[in-house]
Write an enzyme that holds these catalytic residues in place. Structure first.
Site, PDB file in Angstrom:
ATOM      1  N   ASP A 222       1.741  -1.510  -8.298  1.00  0.00           N
ATOM      2  CA  ASP A 222       0.695  -1.947  -8.850  1.00  0.00           C
ATOM      3  C   ASP A 222       0.579  -3.113 -10.057  1.00  0.00           C
ATOM      4  O   ASP A 222       1.196  -2.403 -10.842  1.00  0.00           O
ATOM      5  CB  ASP A 222      -0.071  -0.701  -8.719  1.00  0.00           C
ATOM      6  CG  ASP A 222      -1.121  -0.798  -8.021  1.00  0.00           C
ATOM      7  OD1 ASP A 222      -2.003  -0.398  -6.614  1.00  0.00           O
ATOM      8  OD2 ASP A 222      -2.536  -1.729  -8.610  1.00  0.00           O
TER       9      ASP A 222
ATOM     10  N   TYR B 134     -10.585 -13.751   2.609  1.00  0.00           N
ATOM     11  CA  TYR B 134     -10.487 -11.823   2.651  1.00  0.00           C
ATOM     12  C   TYR B 134     -10.019 -12.612   4.233  1.00  0.00           C
ATOM     13  O   TYR B 134      -8.713 -11.669   3.885  1.00  0.00           O
ATOM     14  CB  TYR B 134     -11.507 -11.103   2.150  1.00  0.00           C
ATOM     15  CG  TYR B 134     -10.645  -9.736   2.584  1.00  0.00           C
ATOM     16  CD1 TYR B 134      -9.630  -9.341   1.948  1.00  0.00           C
ATOM     17  CD2 TYR B 134     -11.574  -8.646   3.728  1.00  0.00           C
ATOM     18  CE1 TYR B 134      -9.538  -7.360   1.910  1.00  0.00           C
ATOM     19  CE2 TYR B 134     -10.740  -8.140   4.224  1.00  0.00           C
ATOM     20  CZ  TYR B 134      -9.987  -7.357   3.548  1.00  0.00           C
ATOM     21  OH  TYR B 134      -9.817  -5.804   3.726  1.00  0.00           O
TER      22      TYR B 134
ATOM     23  N   ASP C  44       2.774  -7.938  -9.775  1.00  0.00           N
ATOM     24  CA  ASP C  44       1.629  -8.580  -9.127  1.00  0.00           C
ATOM     25  C   ASP C  44       2.153  -8.627  -8.141  1.00  0.00           C
ATOM     26  O   ASP C  44       3.265  -9.955  -7.986  1.00  0.00           O
ATOM     27  CB  ASP C  44       1.644  -9.779 -10.008  1.00  0.00           C
ATOM     28  CG  ASP C  44       0.478 -10.368  -9.824  1.00  0.00           C
ATOM     29  OD1 ASP C  44       0.221 -10.496  -8.429  1.00  0.00           O
ATOM     30  OD2 ASP C  44      -0.063 -11.720 -10.058  1.00  0.00           O
TER      31      ASP C  44
HETATM   32  N1  LIG Z   1     -10.946   0.195   2.140  1.00  0.00           N
HETATM   33  C1  LIG Z   1     -10.870  -0.812   3.096  1.00  0.00           C
HETATM   34  O1  LIG Z   1     -12.006  -0.519   3.926  1.00  0.00           O
HETATM   35  C2  LIG Z   1     -10.412  -0.710   3.729  1.00  0.00           C
HETATM   36  C3  LIG Z   1     -10.551  -2.096   5.798  1.00  0.00           C
HETATM   37  C4  LIG Z   1      -9.174  -2.674   5.727  1.00  0.00           C
HETATM   38  C5  LIG Z   1      -7.584  -3.356   5.206  1.00  0.00           C
HETATM   39  N2  LIG Z   1      -7.895  -2.678   4.108  1.00  0.00           N
HETATM   40  C6  LIG Z   1      -7.115  -2.541   3.402  1.00  0.00           C
HETATM   41  O2  LIG Z   1      -6.178  -2.014   2.631  1.00  0.00           O
HETATM   42  C7  LIG Z   1      -5.036  -2.170   1.849  1.00  0.00           C
HETATM   43  C8  LIG Z   1      -5.745  -1.517   0.689  1.00  0.00           C
HETATM   44  O3  LIG Z   1      -6.647  -1.209   0.424  1.00  0.00           O
HETATM   45  P1  LIG Z   1      -7.493  -0.330  -0.551  1.00  0.00           P
HETATM   46  O4  LIG Z   1      -9.082   0.171  -0.199  1.00  0.00           O
HETATM   47  O5  LIG Z   1      -6.589   1.091  -0.285  1.00  0.00           O
HETATM   48  O6  LIG Z   1      -8.072  -0.982  -1.642  1.00  0.00           O
HETATM   49  P2  LIG Z   1      -7.857  -0.489  -2.831  1.00  0.00           P
HETATM   50  O7  LIG Z   1      -8.393  -1.036  -4.029  1.00  0.00           O
HETATM   51  O8  LIG Z   1      -8.390   1.004  -3.231  1.00  0.00           O
HETATM   52  O9  LIG Z   1      -6.661   0.012  -3.943  1.00  0.00           O
HETATM   53  C9  LIG Z   1      -6.135  -1.531  -3.577  1.00  0.00           C
HETATM   54  C10 LIG Z   1      -4.801  -1.359  -4.665  1.00  0.00           C
HETATM   55  O10 LIG Z   1      -4.162  -3.017  -4.733  1.00  0.00           O
HETATM   56  C11 LIG Z   1      -3.951  -3.091  -5.958  1.00  0.00           C
HETATM   57  N3  LIG Z   1      -3.280  -4.831  -6.097  1.00  0.00           N
HETATM   58  C12 LIG Z   1      -4.331  -5.626  -6.368  1.00  0.00           C
HETATM   59  N4  LIG Z   1      -4.098  -6.424  -6.540  1.00  0.00           N
HETATM   60  C13 LIG Z   1      -2.567  -6.554  -6.142  1.00  0.00           C
HETATM   61  C14 LIG Z   1      -1.119  -7.189  -6.801  1.00  0.00           C
HETATM   62  N5  LIG Z   1      -1.751  -8.468  -7.192  1.00  0.00           N
HETATM   63  N6  LIG Z   1      -0.216  -6.496  -6.895  1.00  0.00           N
HETATM   64  C15 LIG Z   1      -0.508  -5.131  -7.047  1.00  0.00           C
HETATM   65  N7  LIG Z   1      -1.531  -4.717  -6.398  1.00  0.00           N
HETATM   66  C16 LIG Z   1      -2.391  -5.306  -6.516  1.00  0.00           C
HETATM   67  C17 LIG Z   1      -4.908  -2.641  -7.142  1.00  0.00           C
HETATM   68  O11 LIG Z   1      -4.969  -2.508  -8.302  1.00  0.00           O
HETATM   69  C18 LIG Z   1      -4.952  -1.499  -6.271  1.00  0.00           C
HETATM   70  O12 LIG Z   1      -4.701  -0.229  -6.591  1.00  0.00           O
HETATM   71  C19 LIG Z   1      -5.496  -3.927   0.951  1.00  0.00           C
HETATM   72  O13 LIG Z   1      -4.411  -4.683   1.544  1.00  0.00           O
HETATM   73  C20 LIG Z   1      -6.988  -4.267   2.145  1.00  0.00           C
HETATM   74  O14 LIG Z   1      -7.278  -5.061   2.316  1.00  0.00           O
HETATM   75  C21 LIG Z   1      -9.217  -1.961   3.218  1.00  0.00           C
END
Ligand SMILES: NC(=O)c1ccc[n+]([C@@H]2O[C@H](COP(=O)([O-])OP(=O)(O)OC[C@H]3O[C@@H](n4cnc5c(N)ncnc54)[C@H](O)[C@@H]3O)[C@@H](O)[C@H]2O)c1
Length: 259
Positions: A37, A157, A58
């Site tokens: 992360d 997105y 990253d």
């Molecule tokens: N939460 C939702 O409703 C939802 C719905 C559909 C898809 N998603 C997808 O699920 C995945 C996880 O999302 P989440 O909801 O758990 O979000 P979150 O924000 O809780 O977690 C995302 C994590 O990714 C890390 N991150 C962001 N950019 C980064 C980078 N460049 N390099 C390394 N780490 C990075 C952040 O620090 C964070 O810890 C994502 O791909 C998101 O698009 C989420």
């Protein structure tokens, strides 16, 4: 319960939400895990708590990907599973910003969500080809229901997640045609109770209640429910699933919009 005993997994975006739940689930299912992360404090704390290894990454730094994968192989001897989970929103519709801001937001979200996923697949396949006993692996990419029903409020997105679906299929079929036992599938989450949606609620008050209503279950997913689907696709339970997609959306995209 999928059995991941002896499997070595790399999970990106492990500090929060779906990534954190996936690390917990993989460890519970017997895997050895390298979590990565951008957020070192939260990522390392989560991994230390559950007995996973952690490194800062990253995912948009594509040149660094082979070295990240090499850390998992150096620590655990192989790589069986990659979950390309790290992701971000850009929060802007097509006409919402001036050119400079719009293209900066677009470039960043595409670099993280799409190029990061592609670079991860590429580096993981290279490592999985060298696994002791022959090429073997499972890649799970995380898209979003916005890949099917896009957000007018976030063009970058939605477009990046749409592209992840097609990327997964191309990777899956390339591996199959090359005779490699490396599967690649996509999980498509709907609204999930994570940091990402909590941030969105701060920008758009009432959003969580509104998106909960889009599911006939009338709630958001718990991240552990999404992690369960990821664990299944990562396991040996589904050897004929490649290029496939699993919706984890509480039925949101399965109901007529009039209901
Ligand atoms: N939460 C939702 O409703 C939802 C719905 C559909 C898809 N998603 C997808 O699920 C995945 C996880 O999302 P989440 O909801 O758990 O979000 P979150 O924000 O809780 O977690 C995302 C994590 O990714 C890390 N991150 C962001 N950019 C980064 C980078 N460049 N390099 C390394 N780490 C990075 C952040 O620090 C964070 O810890 C994502 O791909 C998101 O698009 C989420």
């Amino acid at each position: 319960m999928p059995n991941l005993a002896g499997k070595v997994a790399l999970v990106t975006g492990c500090a929060s939400g779906i990534g954190a739940a996936t690390v917990r689930r993989f460890i519970a299912d017997g895997a050895k895990v390298l979590g990565t992360d951008l957020d070192e404090a939260r990522g390392s704390a989560l991994c230390a708590e559950v007995g996973a290894m952690f490194t800062v990454q990253d995912v948009s730094d594509r040149a660094a990907w082979p070295a990240i994968v090499a850390k998992a192989v150096a620590a655990f001897g192989r790589l069986d599973i990659l979950v390309n989970n790290a992701g971000m929103v850009s929060g802007a519709g097509i006409g919402d910003l001036d050119d400079e801001a719009m293209f900066a937001a677009w470039d960043q979200v595409l670099a993280v969500n799409l190029t990061g996923t592609m670079a991860g697949c590429r580096a993981a396949i290279a490592a999985m080809r060298e696994n002791p006993g022959g090429p073997k692996g499972a890649i799970v990419n995380i898209a979003s229901t916005t890949a099917i029903a896009p957000l007018p409020t976030d063009v970058g997105y939605s477009a990046s997640k749409g592209a992840v679906r097609v990327l997964s299929k191309s990777v899956a079929t390339w591996c199959a045609k090359a005779g490699l036992d490396i599967r690649c599938n996509t999980v498509i989450p709907g609204a999930t109770q994570t940091g990402m949606i909590a941030d969105a609620e701060r920008r758009i008050p009432g959003l969580i209640a509104a998106v909960a209503k889009t599911s006939p279950l009338n709630r958001l997913a718990d991240p552990s429910e999404t992690a369960a689907a990821i664990a299944f696709l990562a396991s040996d339970e589904c050897p004929f699933m490649t290029g496939a997609e699993m919706l984890v959306d509480g039925g949101a995209l399965s109901i007529h919009p009039g209901f």
